[in-house]
Design an enzyme around this catalytic site. Sequence first.
Site, PDB file in Angstrom:
ATOM      1  N   ARG A   1      50.406  35.760   6.233  1.00 44.23           N
ATOM      2  CA  ARG A   1      50.125  35.216   4.888  1.00 44.23           C
ATOM      3  C   ARG A   1      49.584  33.789   4.968  1.00 44.23           C
ATOM      4  O   ARG A   1      49.917  32.933   4.142  1.00 44.23           O
ATOM      5  CB  ARG A   1      51.395  35.234   4.004  1.00 44.23           C
ATOM      6  CG  ARG A   1      51.953  36.602   3.687  1.00 44.23           C
ATOM      7  CD  ARG A   1      51.032  37.392   2.779  1.00 44.23           C
ATOM      8  NE  ARG A   1      51.652  38.600   2.301  1.00 44.23           N
ATOM      9  CZ  ARG A   1      51.712  39.738   2.997  1.00 44.23           C
ATOM     10  NH1 ARG A   1      51.167  39.827   4.193  1.00 44.23           N
ATOM     11  NH2 ARG A   1      52.296  40.805   2.470  1.00 44.23           N
TER      12      ARG A   1
ATOM     13  N   SER B   1      54.824  39.944  -3.979  1.00 45.33           N
ATOM     14  CA  SER B   1      55.929  39.244  -3.311  1.00 45.33           C
ATOM     15  C   SER B   1      55.881  37.771  -3.676  1.00 45.33           C
ATOM     16  O   SER B   1      54.852  37.122  -3.490  1.00 45.33           O
ATOM     17  CB  SER B   1      55.811  39.367  -1.795  1.00 45.33           C
ATOM     18  OG  SER B   1      55.908  40.701  -1.397  1.00 45.33           O
TER      19      SER B   1
ATOM     20  N   GLU C   1      55.136  32.389  -1.881  1.00 45.49           N
ATOM     21  CA  GLU C   1      53.841  32.948  -1.491  1.00 45.49           C
ATOM     22  C   GLU C   1      52.704  32.493  -2.433  1.00 45.49           C
ATOM     23  O   GLU C   1      51.662  32.057  -1.957  1.00 45.49           O
ATOM     24  CB  GLU C   1      53.927  34.480  -1.430  1.00 45.49           C
ATOM     25  CG  GLU C   1      52.987  35.068  -0.387  1.00 45.49           C
ATOM     26  CD  GLU C   1      52.902  36.587  -0.449  1.00 45.49           C
ATOM     27  OE1 GLU C   1      53.673  37.229   0.271  1.00 45.49           O
ATOM     28  OE2 GLU C   1      52.066  37.111  -1.187  1.00 45.49           O
TER      29      GLU C   1
HETATM   30  N1  EPU Z   1      64.735  45.225   0.676  1.00 41.24           N
HETATM   31  C1  EPU Z   1      65.937  45.156   0.054  1.00 41.24           C
HETATM   32  N2  EPU Z   1      65.970  44.843  -1.266  1.00 41.24           N
HETATM   33  C2  EPU Z   1      64.854  44.600  -1.986  1.00 41.24           C
HETATM   34  C3  EPU Z   1      63.618  44.672  -1.347  1.00 41.24           C
HETATM   35  C4  EPU Z   1      63.565  44.995  -0.003  1.00 41.24           C
HETATM   36  O1  EPU Z   1      66.970  45.352   0.653  1.00 41.24           O
HETATM   37  O2  EPU Z   1      64.984  44.352  -3.176  1.00 41.24           O
HETATM   38  C5  EPU Z   1      64.666  45.638   2.078  1.00 41.24           C
HETATM   39  C6  EPU Z   1      64.087  47.045   2.180  1.00 41.24           C
HETATM   40  O3  EPU Z   1      65.072  48.005   2.076  1.00 41.24           O
HETATM   41  C7  EPU Z   1      63.473  47.039   3.550  1.00 41.24           C
HETATM   42  C8  EPU Z   1      63.057  45.595   3.742  1.00 41.24           C
HETATM   43  O4  EPU Z   1      63.756  44.832   2.781  1.00 41.24           O
HETATM   44  O5  EPU Z   1      64.424  47.378   4.524  1.00 41.24           O
HETATM   45  C9  EPU Z   1      61.569  45.385   3.612  1.00 41.24           C
HETATM   46  O6  EPU Z   1      61.142  45.827   2.336  1.00 41.24           O
HETATM   47  P1  EPU Z   1      59.676  46.415   2.101  1.00 41.24           P
HETATM   48  O7  EPU Z   1      59.310  47.345   3.174  1.00 41.24           O
HETATM   49  O8  EPU Z   1      59.558  46.840   0.706  1.00 41.24           O
HETATM   50  O9  EPU Z   1      58.737  45.188   2.370  1.00 41.24           O
HETATM   51  P2  EPU Z   1      58.879  43.696   1.933  1.00 41.24           P
HETATM   52  O10 EPU Z   1      59.335  42.888   3.085  1.00 41.24           O
HETATM   53  O11 EPU Z   1      59.666  43.622   0.705  1.00 41.24           O
HETATM   54  C10 EPU Z   1      56.383  43.144   2.644  1.00 41.24           C
HETATM   55  C11 EPU Z   1      55.235  42.379   2.066  1.00 41.24           C
HETATM   56  C12 EPU Z   1      54.546  43.197   0.983  1.00 41.24           C
HETATM   57  C13 EPU Z   1      54.046  44.484   1.617  1.00 41.24           C
HETATM   58  C14 EPU Z   1      55.236  45.220   2.234  1.00 41.24           C
HETATM   59  C15 EPU Z   1      54.810  46.438   3.013  1.00 41.24           C
HETATM   60  C16 EPU Z   1      55.779  40.040   2.301  1.00 41.24           C
HETATM   61  C17 EPU Z   1      56.246  38.807   1.631  1.00 41.24           C
HETATM   62  N3  EPU Z   1      55.714  41.125   1.535  1.00 41.24           N
HETATM   63  O12 EPU Z   1      57.338  43.334   1.590  1.00 41.24           O
HETATM   64  O13 EPU Z   1      53.445  42.453   0.513  1.00 41.24           O
HETATM   65  O14 EPU Z   1      53.409  45.295   0.654  1.00 41.24           O
HETATM   66  O15 EPU Z   1      55.919  44.352   3.179  1.00 41.24           O
HETATM   67  O16 EPU Z   1      54.155  46.052   4.177  1.00 41.24           O
HETATM   68  O17 EPU Z   1      55.479  40.029   3.495  1.00 41.24           O
HETATM   69  C18 EPU Z   1      52.766  40.860  -1.159  1.00 41.24           C
HETATM   70  O18 EPU Z   1      52.560  40.071  -0.243  1.00 41.24           O
HETATM   71  O19 EPU Z   1      52.552  40.556  -2.352  1.00 41.24           O
HETATM   72  C19 EPU Z   1      53.314  42.186  -0.836  1.00 41.24           C
HETATM   73  C20 EPU Z   1      53.655  43.033  -1.796  1.00 41.24           C
END
Ligand code: EPU
Length: 339
Positions: A166, A239, A335
């Site tokens: 990012r 995010s 972000e």
């Molecule tokens: N999780 C929780 N609670 C929540 C959200 C997530 O426990 O409310 C846990 C999930 O269960 C999972 C882990 O956190 O084990 C990761 O969650 P997820 O796969 O949904 O991905 P993320 O880390 O929440 C990142 C990116 C997203 C991208 C997804 C998929 C960042 C800041 N965000 O989200 O990017 O779509 O991975 O690759 O890196 C964005 O940047 O706007 C964005 C949406």
Amino acid sequence: MSLVLQENLSLKPYNTFGVDVKARLFAEAHDDVQVREALALAADRSLPLLVIGGGSNLLLTRDVEALVLRMASRGIRLLADDGEKVVLEAEAGEPWHPLVLWTLEQGLGGLENLSLIPGTVGAAPMQNIGAYGVELKDVFAGLTALDRQTGELREFGLEDCQFAYRDSLFKREAGRWLILRVRFNLSRAAQLHLDYGPVRQRLRDEGIETPTPKDVSRAVCAIRSEKLPDPMELGNAGSFFKNPLVSGEQAERLKAAHPDLVAYPQGDGLVKLAAGWLIERAGWKGFRDGDAGVHRLQALVLVNYGAATGSQLHALAQRIRADIVAKFGVELEMEPNLI
Ligand code: EPU
């Protein structure tokens, strides 16, 4: 001058949080000439120039005393095609997801994991957009930017952009580079990236054994739509926090206290934590204060239920950050760009 200027225009339709602040001056640039006109005009009126794309990574906390320039240039062209590998160029104002769909319709793979990301082509390199195991840098072939300090055009290759999670040179040198068009390496025989568990699982559930790039795109769209609110229905900027990097020792300590901590070792001794997990565990998921809230399905996303101001959203973010420091000793970084 061909630029159409509007004064004291509400930016509500131009930021996906739907925050209602005004721009002192507003214009749309459809080509390089209009970009240069806007630069000259801003200098002439001693106003800063704020360049926006889809407004999906912005938190506006007050009226913007600037010329806000929305990039609206359009155009997609193939620069090279050897029958398998293709270099495609798109103008900065092209909306991102329709571009992804267009490439898939042409049988070109590479962008499928980045389906349904809001925003525009020109904004994509700024924060090196990424999702489901692919980042923009993985398909990046080059870009053309205008140096706002000298007025000269400059070509950037992959190494020049200093892409990181990012992050990029363009984000670090905010206000210097104005991205005009971006080039991508695509392929008719694309290597698929199915390392992200939920994508693979979704394809398996649908009985798809040898997926095409279109299948991957459909799976990604389905996963995103389930978890991430549609900005047209509920204001948000995706995010709101980056997933934080902590030391191996700190990750170990946290894991001992919270065995279900979600952590991804980065190979360099550092560990990336899921900020969404931390925020949910701290009790913020679904929290609402007035019209500013934390999404009920994805704790990483702050939402505007209607009339939240940028300051209210920012204040909520600061409360969450302080709480995550208090509970886990972890600093969360925002972000979106704060204006
Ligand atoms: N999780 C929780 N609670 C929540 C959200 C997530 O426990 O409310 C846990 C999930 O269960 C999972 C882990 O956190 O084990 C990761 O969650 P997820 O796969 O949904 O991905 P993320 O880390 O929440 C990142 C990116 C997203 C991208 C997804 C998929 C960042 C800041 N965000 O989200 O990017 O779509 O991975 O690759 O890196 C964005 O940047 O706007 C964005 C949406």
